[in-house]
Design an enzyme around this catalytic site. Sequence first.
Site, mmCIF file in Angstrom:
data_model
loop_
_atom_site.group_PDB
_atom_site.id
_atom_site.type_symbol
_atom_site.label_atom_id
_atom_site.label_comp_id
_atom_site.label_asym_id
_atom_site.label_seq_id
_atom_site.Cartn_x
_atom_site.Cartn_y
_atom_site.Cartn_z
ATOM 1 N N LYS A 230 -0.810 11.869 40.810
ATOM 2 C CA LYS A 230 -0.010 11.558 42.002
ATOM 3 C C LYS A 230 -0.435 12.505 43.098
ATOM 4 O O LYS A 230 -0.859 13.633 42.825
ATOM 5 C CB LYS A 230 1.487 11.760 41.728
ATOM 6 C CG LYS A 230 2.376 11.064 42.735
ATOM 7 C CD LYS A 230 2.580 9.610 42.326
ATOM 8 C CE LYS A 230 3.310 8.802 43.334
ATOM 9 N NZ LYS A 230 3.568 7.441 42.813
ATOM 10 N N ASP B 188 2.003 4.617 47.987
ATOM 11 C CA ASP B 188 3.358 4.907 47.500
ATOM 12 C C ASP B 188 4.213 4.982 48.773
ATOM 13 O O ASP B 188 3.813 4.419 49.807
ATOM 14 C CB ASP B 188 3.386 6.216 46.685
ATOM 15 C CG ASP B 188 4.687 6.406 45.915
ATOM 16 O OD1 ASP B 188 4.879 5.746 44.886
ATOM 17 O OD2 ASP B 188 5.545 7.199 46.356
HETATM 18 P P1 NDP Z 1 7.749 2.306 51.236
HETATM 19 O O1 NDP Z 1 7.326 3.450 52.053
HETATM 20 O O2 NDP Z 1 7.118 0.975 51.470
HETATM 21 O O3 NDP Z 1 9.330 2.118 51.348
HETATM 22 C C1 NDP Z 1 10.182 3.178 51.030
HETATM 23 C C2 NDP Z 1 11.605 2.765 51.332
HETATM 24 O O4 NDP Z 1 12.493 3.749 50.824
HETATM 25 C C3 NDP Z 1 11.903 2.645 52.799
HETATM 26 O O5 NDP Z 1 12.913 1.691 52.977
HETATM 27 C C4 NDP Z 1 12.397 4.048 53.154
HETATM 28 O O6 NDP Z 1 13.205 4.017 54.308
HETATM 29 C C5 NDP Z 1 13.187 4.390 51.893
HETATM 30 N N1 NDP Z 1 13.184 5.835 51.628
HETATM 31 C C6 NDP Z 1 12.137 6.669 51.504
HETATM 32 N N2 NDP Z 1 12.534 7.914 51.257
HETATM 33 C C7 NDP Z 1 13.870 7.861 51.240
HETATM 34 C C8 NDP Z 1 14.872 8.831 51.043
HETATM 35 N N3 NDP Z 1 14.586 10.128 50.841
HETATM 36 N N4 NDP Z 1 16.159 8.416 51.044
HETATM 37 C C9 NDP Z 1 16.470 7.123 51.239
HETATM 38 N N5 NDP Z 1 15.561 6.156 51.455
HETATM 39 C C10 NDP Z 1 14.285 6.535 51.447
HETATM 40 O O7 NDP Z 1 7.579 2.750 49.716
HETATM 41 P P2 NDP Z 1 7.469 1.841 48.423
HETATM 42 O O8 NDP Z 1 8.295 0.621 48.579
HETATM 43 O O9 NDP Z 1 6.042 1.713 48.093
HETATM 44 O O10 NDP Z 1 8.124 2.797 47.335
HETATM 45 C C11 NDP Z 1 9.504 2.747 46.978
HETATM 46 C C12 NDP Z 1 9.686 3.363 45.616
HETATM 47 O O11 NDP Z 1 8.926 2.630 44.646
HETATM 48 C C13 NDP Z 1 9.195 4.815 45.486
HETATM 49 O O12 NDP Z 1 10.006 5.491 44.565
HETATM 50 C C14 NDP Z 1 7.801 4.654 44.894
HETATM 51 O O13 NDP Z 1 7.399 5.807 44.204
HETATM 52 C C15 NDP Z 1 8.039 3.493 43.945
HETATM 53 N N6 NDP Z 1 6.856 2.748 43.545
HETATM 54 C C16 NDP Z 1 5.962 2.261 44.449
HETATM 55 C C17 NDP Z 1 4.890 1.519 44.025
HETATM 56 C C18 NDP Z 1 3.919 0.904 44.981
HETATM 57 O O14 NDP Z 1 2.990 0.255 44.510
HETATM 58 N N7 NDP Z 1 4.077 1.046 46.263
HETATM 59 C C19 NDP Z 1 4.630 1.284 42.606
HETATM 60 C C20 NDP Z 1 5.673 1.788 41.737
HETATM 61 C C21 NDP Z 1 6.716 2.504 42.219
HETATM 62 P P3 NDP Z 1 13.652 5.363 55.086
HETATM 63 O O15 NDP Z 1 12.578 6.400 54.915
HETATM 64 O O16 NDP Z 1 13.866 4.893 56.489
HETATM 65 O O17 NDP Z 1 14.917 5.796 54.418
HETATM 66 O O1 2IT Z 2 4.257 4.800 41.325
HETATM 67 C C1 2IT Z 2 3.316 3.999 41.202
HETATM 68 O O2 2IT Z 2 3.044 3.449 40.127
HETATM 69 C C2 2IT Z 2 2.500 3.716 42.386
HETATM 70 N N1 2IT Z 2 2.780 4.238 43.459
HETATM 71 C C3 2IT Z 2 1.289 2.843 42.269
HETATM 72 C C4 2IT Z 2 0.094 3.651 41.900
HETATM 73 C C5 2IT Z 2 -1.220 2.906 41.885
HETATM 74 O O3 2IT Z 2 -2.209 3.586 41.569
HETATM 75 O O4 2IT Z 2 -1.289 1.723 42.173
#
Ligand code: NDP
Ligand code: 2IT
Length: 457
Positions: free
Chosen positions: A138, A178
């Site tokens: 990460k 992420d």
């Molecule tokens: P994005 O940046 O696309 O979206 C993140 C969302 O979460 C936004 O709505 C943001 O809005 C909110 N957010 C971020 N930080 C905070 C916080 N501290 N408190 C409240 N809201 C928060 O990220 P992703 O959708 O990619 O990721 C969301 C989650 O999914 C994370 O935990 C990530 O690790 C996980 N994930 C992502 C993957 C991917 O492929 N992208 C794969 C697997 C897991 P705002 O900052 O305005 O609050």
């Molecule tokens: O938390 C996760 O699994 C991700 N942010 C995706 C990582 C990736 O290598 O696609």
Amino acid sequence: MSTAANSLTRKILANDVDEFMKRVIIKNPGEYEFHQAVQEVATCLIPFIKKNPRYRDAKILERMVEPERVIMFRVSWEDDQGEIQINRGFRVQMNSAIGPFKGGLRFHPSVTLSIMKALSFEQTLKNSLTTLPMGGAKGGSDFDPRGKTDNEVMLFCQAFMNELFHHIGPDTDVPAGDIGVGGREVGYLFGQYKKLTKAFCGVLTGKGRAWGGSLIRPEATGYGISYFLEEMLKTKGESVEGKTILASGYGNVGTFFIEKINELGGKVVTISDECGYVYDPDGIKGDKLEFLKDLWVVHRKPAKAFADEFGLKWVEGKKPWEVPCDIACPTATQNEIDVEDAKTLLKNGCWCAIEAANMPCTNESINLFLDAGILFAPAKAANAGGVAVSGLEMTQNSMRYNWSREEVDQKLKQIMQDIHRQCVSYGKHGEYTNYVQGANISGFVKVAEAMIQQGLV
Ligand code: NDP
Ligand code: 2IT
């Protein structure tokens, strides 16, 4: 094991886990998220390791909590006003036993070494569950993408890559997106890597379609969570159809989760951010969902803007978990659901919780869900669809070939079903499946065997 036995077993084993955790805490002072991630896993694994002394003798768990390599670096860049900005960059290369390091990059002001270590530890087990050959990593930065211009985002990404490129490559470490890192950022990072190395290769996933990206990668995490949810509900003779679901974050993961849930006949009634939540009793669909898809991912705008646009209810300063529901799905970030939130959810009749974000539930809230005997899916199983399709992107890059949307979606569905099967095979006790235990043990065994076979490295 009954749910009462679950909590009894936890008490009996507390001593061994406490001993192990004491050493982890002394070695990693102040890294609370890392402690939290290790504690959740150690609680499941220590009893299993006791029954399998080859893992104990090889000190696999002790080795797994020590990152293979940690890279921490200065990122200096100049903003549009000509002011010099200094951020901190990270890449934690946790474990490469079963494949090149693999995992996302997070740009958010809350990013610390502790969070990076916690997420890379989780990623190691998650990637193992996908059945694909990927190690765990990460990375990211405390850079805040909110309010930055496109030019500033590009300059930051280039400055970040100026150091990171030394440590990554298609056969060593393959980052992806992420929080705060989507297609735009991956593009700028890739461009800079190519300039520095003169190599056009699959060094990042989540790339644009025209230059090596896979179809379905943007949708993969959200769709995969929905596929996993379907499998869980099937075990109770249920389906997504007609269920009321709460979500929180409305970024990449949240919006594509909502899209697939709508297709399956469910209704997502909330989204939120740090300031409050939006409640839409009719469910977020149609034009509302199309608007929401761009709100954070493209415009980096707050949740209230969604309520304002469509005249929906905005609840200031509260979390969505107070709304009665069938299923809760935290889709934003770590520790969104604490014990009080879990109690409220249970009191209001919630009978299924599925972690879409990484580590969104505190360990205490997870224990409460397990003791209540509700369906509970941990992130490392439920949200593995994103990295799984990243793995498929790597395969397509190696073949210099692209699969169709249907082919990738079909493979994603199969992988999610396979992960569900693995969880059940290690986590089923009578009628109840402890998915936390199932995911941790199943993910661990593959990595542990590889570590033993590769000797002491
Ligand atoms: P994005 O940046 O696309 O979206 C993140 C969302 O979460 C936004 O709505 C943001 O809005 C909110 N957010 C971020 N930080 C905070 C916080 N501290 N408190 C409240 N809201 C928060 O990220 P992703 O959708 O990619 O990721 C969301 C989650 O999914 C994370 O935990 C990530 O690790 C996980 N994930 C992502 C993957 C991917 O492929 N992208 C794969 C697997 C897991 P705002 O900052 O305005 O609050
Ligand atoms: O938390 C996760 O699994 C991700 N942010 C995706 C990582 C990736 O290598 O696609």
